[in-house]
Scaffold this motif. Structure first.
Motif, PDB file in Angstrom:
ATOM      1  N   UNK A 106      10.590 -11.460   9.067  1.00 44.18           N
ATOM      2  CA  UNK A 106      11.981 -11.883   9.184  1.00 44.18           C
ATOM      3  C   UNK A 106      12.964 -10.741   9.061  1.00 44.18           C
ATOM      4  N   UNK A 107      14.257 -11.100   9.166  1.00 43.42           N
ATOM      5  CA  UNK A 107      15.323 -10.094   9.103  1.00 43.42           C
ATOM      6  C   UNK A 107      16.533 -10.663   8.388  1.00 43.42           C
ATOM      7  N   UNK A 108      17.228  -9.786   7.659  1.00 42.49           N
ATOM      8  CA  UNK A 108      18.460 -10.192   6.986  1.00 42.49           C
ATOM      9  C   UNK A 108      19.363  -8.991   6.792  1.00 42.49           C
ATOM     10  N   UNK A 120      17.466  -5.329   6.485  1.00 48.85           N
ATOM     11  CA  UNK A 120      16.053  -5.336   6.117  1.00 48.85           C
ATOM     12  C   UNK A 120      15.224  -6.151   7.105  1.00 48.85           C
ATOM     13  N   UNK A 121      13.990  -5.672   7.317  1.00 50.42           N
ATOM     14  CA  UNK A 121      13.051  -6.339   8.204  1.00 50.42           C
ATOM     15  C   UNK A 121      11.636  -6.017   7.763  1.00 50.42           C
ATOM     16  N   UNK A 141      13.971 -16.297   9.570  1.00 57.76           N
ATOM     17  CA  UNK A 141      13.347 -16.671   8.301  1.00 57.76           C
ATOM     18  C   UNK A 141      12.710 -15.441   7.663  1.00 57.76           C
ATOM     19  N   UNK A 142      13.154 -15.141   6.441  1.00 60.16           N
ATOM     20  CA  UNK A 142      12.736 -13.926   5.739  1.00 60.16           C
ATOM     21  C   UNK A 142      11.752 -14.288   4.625  1.00 60.16           C
ATOM     22  N   UNK A 143      10.626 -13.575   4.619  1.00 56.61           N
ATOM     23  CA  UNK A 143       9.623 -13.731   3.552  1.00 56.61           C
ATOM     24  C   UNK A 143       9.437 -12.366   2.907  1.00 56.61           C
ATOM     25  N   UNK A 144       9.443 -12.349   1.574  1.00 49.62           N
ATOM     26  CA  UNK A 144       9.293 -11.088   0.852  1.00 49.62           C
ATOM     27  C   UNK A 144       8.311 -11.255  -0.300  1.00 49.62           C
TER      28      UNK A 144
END
Length: 150
Positions: A106-108, A120-121, A141-144
């Motif tokens: 994902x990206x934000x 961030x990606x 959709x961002x997963x970290x």
């Protein structure tokens, strides 16, 4: 890194090293007494099942973002937490804890009030400081994977 270069690195910067530096036989080196460094592979991190973590409606600026997560480890005193966290597209605000995270997917865009704008990606590592007031614009959709120190 070889054992000799590990030992060479321990010499003070102002003293030349003619060859490998040996530790006294009677005392173990710091490297021997400390736990070793390690890497962990978490199979399925990109598609692990996560549990809902409802947002406070006051944090939502726009869209209908949904947050899910899973704690993978917590220290006995509860002051260190490691896990997986995910948020769907939208814009939210937050007040951060001391956190190191790596984006899995994902990206934000993370805007730190009075500070940086972080794009961030996948593969990006990010550090947020305790008390940072942030605005997250989640584009995909961002997963970290994260480590938080409380």
């Amino acid at each position: 890194m070889t054992a000799a270069s590990d030992l060479d690195a321990k010499a003070p910067a102002d003293e030349p090293v003619a060859g490998p530096v040996a530790e006294p036989a009677s005392s173990p080196s710091t490297a021997e007494s400390a736990p070793p460094s390690f890497a962990v592979n978490i199979p399925g991190i990109a598609d692990a099942d996560l549990e809902p973590e409802p947002l406070d409606p006051a944090q939502i600026v726009s869209g209908a973002p949904e947050v899910t997560g899973k704690v993978l480890w917590e220290s006995p005193d509860g002051r260190q937490i490691r896990g997986i966290w995910q948020i769907t597209p939208g814009v939210v605000t937050d007040t951060e804890a001391n956190e190191l995270f790596v984006v899995v997917s994902g990206r934000a865009t993370i805007e730190v009030e009075g500070g940086s704008v972080l794009e961030v990606g996948p593969g990006d590592a990010c550090i947020l400081r305790e008390g940072d007031r942030t605005r997250w614009t989640v584009h995909e959709t961002l997963r970290k994977a994260y480590h938080i120190s409380l």
